[in-house]
Design a protein around this motif. Structure first.
Motif: not given
Length: 107
Positions: A1-13, A15-27
């Motif tokens: 799945x292309x994460x930008x395709x999900x984002x364009x559909x209103x899904x939060x992705x 996917x940055x393992x270096x982001x300390x504020x968000x768990x790796x997830x699709x929401x």
């Protein structure tokens, strides 16, 4: 799945393992469903399997992509997605640096 395709559909992705504020997830904020992701090398992934007929009949269906054809050249995004757990606390508004030339000190 292309994460930008999900984002364009209103899904939060997230996917940055270096982001300390968000768990790796699709929401999916509409259903309040979060799919945890794991890193496999440099790829984010999650385990999948074929659902049983009972699961298809009884569990909610999560639609990640739109039914219309995906054309990445026609998509635009705001600079920052928002989510309940996302806040601006500790966010740096700007960064600047000043260069000071070194002075030679006589010994």
């Amino acid at each position: 799945l292309n994460p930008y395709q999900l984002r364009a559909n209103g899904i939060h992705v997230w996917d940055n393992p270096c982001d300390p504020k968000h768990r790796l997830s699709i929401h999916d904020p509409a259903l309040s469903v979060r799919i945890p992701l794991e890193m496999v090398g440099t790829f984010c992934s999650f385990a999948t399997r074929v659902p049983t007929q009972e699961e298809l009949d009884s569990l909610p269906h999560i639609v990640l992509t739109d039914t219309s054809p995906w054309d990445p050249s026609r998509v635009s995004f705001s600079p920052h997605e928002t989510e309940e757990e996302d806040d601006d606390e500790g966010q740096v508004a700007s960064v600047s640096s000043v260069y000071h030339s070194a002075r030679r000190v006589a010994a």
